[in-house]
Design a protein around this motif. Structure first.
Motif: not given
Length: 504
Positions: A247-248, A394, A250-251, A243-244, A398
């Motif tokens: 997420g990283i 975000f 995609m951001v 997930g991390v 993280l």
């Protein structure tokens, strides 16, 4: 994607840049393995190997991660590249406050060369001060600098107590940091990627074997010792890692597309303009720089205060430094505030809405529904302010999440560094930036890049076409996520196999 790696070696210039970068990174790793004369790193390494998750972290663990393990090995590059980053931060802030430095920054290459020279001098001064306090603290009171370390039990770290050793160690550590600074600048100029960021990333990735061994001992402890962690925690760690990472990516890759319409112009016998385009505004415009700067700002005073307190026997400085260590509430608050500040600071320095608006007006472009000129600049500044806030929140989540999981679930910090947090942010961001530069070389030579099946398309004025474009953009991001996850998983499995063999 794998064909893109093979195509990278077909271009002579790109191939030479890749080999040049790999050679300089190898030199940096060699410098992290050569111990200082008169230093015995085995007591410190044995002490850290026996510690629990919380006591193995703190300032020492975080700083050791950025040095690639050179600090605990007593290497000549024990200070790492962080003094150079601290000097860069100082002059970046001074350029925004002091008019003289601001004028130097606007003078072009000559001004930037002067600022670079001042940064090198400041790096030299920081290395001399920090290196002297570190050596003196390790020699006089290592237990105050390394919480829980007893020289009578584990043995002395400094086995030579002469003035010549003190001066020689300071000179060697300063030379090690200056060497890393030079390597980083050479990689940026003649290699691939940002040199300083690559040095930090390689240092972080160098800790993977130790993290794999800790992970193995955590889930497969011998019978009769402390009970091993169960499958639910292992499942949570796997989900967190996936997930991390997603997420990283995609951001970091996420963009807000501002539609731009160009008016038709007659230039000679040709009609120019008349087409639609878009202005991409990144959600995380500053990348990993706020995390690096915030960590350096927290690490520098914490490490200096801890070394000064241990050297001069000032316990209140040691206590204050511990309040800045990961795990304390002051660290969470300070890290969040600094990430938010440096996110906006970086955007204010690098993003120029007035210049962008003037360029659009000059070439006959305008944002539909917004008047050209100053209203366009205000609109872009408003959009970027909101995007920066989302990206900063975000990044803060993280950066703080792994430390919270480490203190709550009692997982070794060397493992949590790779399941999110500062190390993961820097690693993924630098890898994506390096891949983007390699892809630029490939596309210039008419090769397919890493994203050959996921080209981002401009947003259309038609809502249905805009929805199709957003779907294609999301599909392209997801197509990039899975190969990267496969590479991460393959590398992690290979390191786990090597760690299991070495553990047996």
């Amino acid at each position: 994607m794998f064909s893109a790696f093979t195509n990278s070696l077909k271009i002579p210039e790109l191939r030479s840049r890749i080999f040049y970068t790999a050679a300089l990174l190898f030199v940096a790793r060699v410098g992290a393995q050569i111990p200082l004369p008169g230093i015995d790193p085995h007591p410190l390494q044995a002490f850290l190997a026996q510690q629990t998750s919380n006591s193995a972290g703190g300032i020492l663990g975080l700083y050791n991660m950025f040095t690639g393990g050179a600090l605990t090995k007593g290497a000549i590059c024990a200070l790492g590249i962080m003094p150079y980053i601290s000097a860069q931060i100082i002059f970046q802030l001074m350029a925004a406050v002091v008019p003289a430095f601001s004028r130097l920054q606007q003078e072009g290459d000559v001004g930037r060369q002067k600022l670079t020279q001042y940064t090198r001098y400041a790096t030299l001064l920081i290395c001399l001060i920090q290196g002297g306090m570190l050596i003196y603290a390790l020699e006089s009171r290592p237990g105050s600098l390394i919480i829980g370390f007893d020289p009578n039990q584990w043995g002395p770290i400094v086995i030579v107590g002469k003035l010549q050793f003190f001066l020689t160690s300071i000179v060697l550590m300063t030379a090690g940091t200056m060497l890393l600074m030079w390597l980083g600048e050479q990689i940026t100029q003649r290699g691939i990627g940002n040199g300083v960021s690559l040095l930090i990333t390689v240092g972080i990735l160098a800790q993977i074997p130790q993290a794999a061994q800790s992970l193995y001992r955590m889930f497969f402890r011998p019978v009769g010792t402390q009970s091993s962690l169960g499958l639910p925690i292992a499942f949570v760690m796997v989900v967190l890692f996936i997930g991390v990472t997603m997420g990283i990516i995609m951001v970091v890759q996420g963009q807000r597309k501002i539609p731009v319409q160009y008016a038709k112009r007659v230039v000679g016998n040709k009609v120019m303009g008349g087409q639609s385009s878009f202005l991409p505004l990144k959600v995380n415009y500053s990348g990993v720089m706020p995390v690096i700067f915030a960590t350096a700002i927290l690490l520098f005073p914490a490490s200096v205060l801890a070394q000064a307190g241990a050297a001069f026997k000032l316990n209140f400085l040691i206590d204050f430094a511990q309040n800045l260590a990961p795990g304390s509430w002051t660290y969470y608050i300070g890290d969040g505030i600094l990430i938010l500040f440096f996110s906006y600071f970086w955007v204010s320095v690098m993003f120029k809405p007035i210049q962008i608006a003037d360029d659009l007006k000059k070439y006959g472009g305008y944002v539909p529904g917004v008047r050209p000129g100053e209203p366009t600049a205000q609109f872009l500044d408003f959009i970027m302010t909101r995007l920066t806030l989302a990206g900063a929140i975000f990044l803060t989540i993280l950066a703080i999440l792994p430390t919270l999981l480490s203190t709550r679930m009692h997982i070794d910090n060397r493992i949590t560094y790779f399941f999110g947090g500062t190390g993961m942010l820097i690693t993924v961001g630098v890898i994506l930036d390096t891949m983007r530069q390699i892809e630029t070389f490939l596309l210039q030579r008419h090769y397919d890049g890493f994203l050959r099946k996921g080209r981002l398309r401009a947003r259309s004025a038609n809502p249905q076409q805009a929805m199709m474009g957003d779907a294609l953009a999301l599909d392209s991001v997801m197509k990039m996520v899975w190969p990267l996850l496969g590479l991460f998983s393959l590398g992690l499995i290979s390191y786990l196999v090597l760690a299991l063999k070495s553990a047996k």
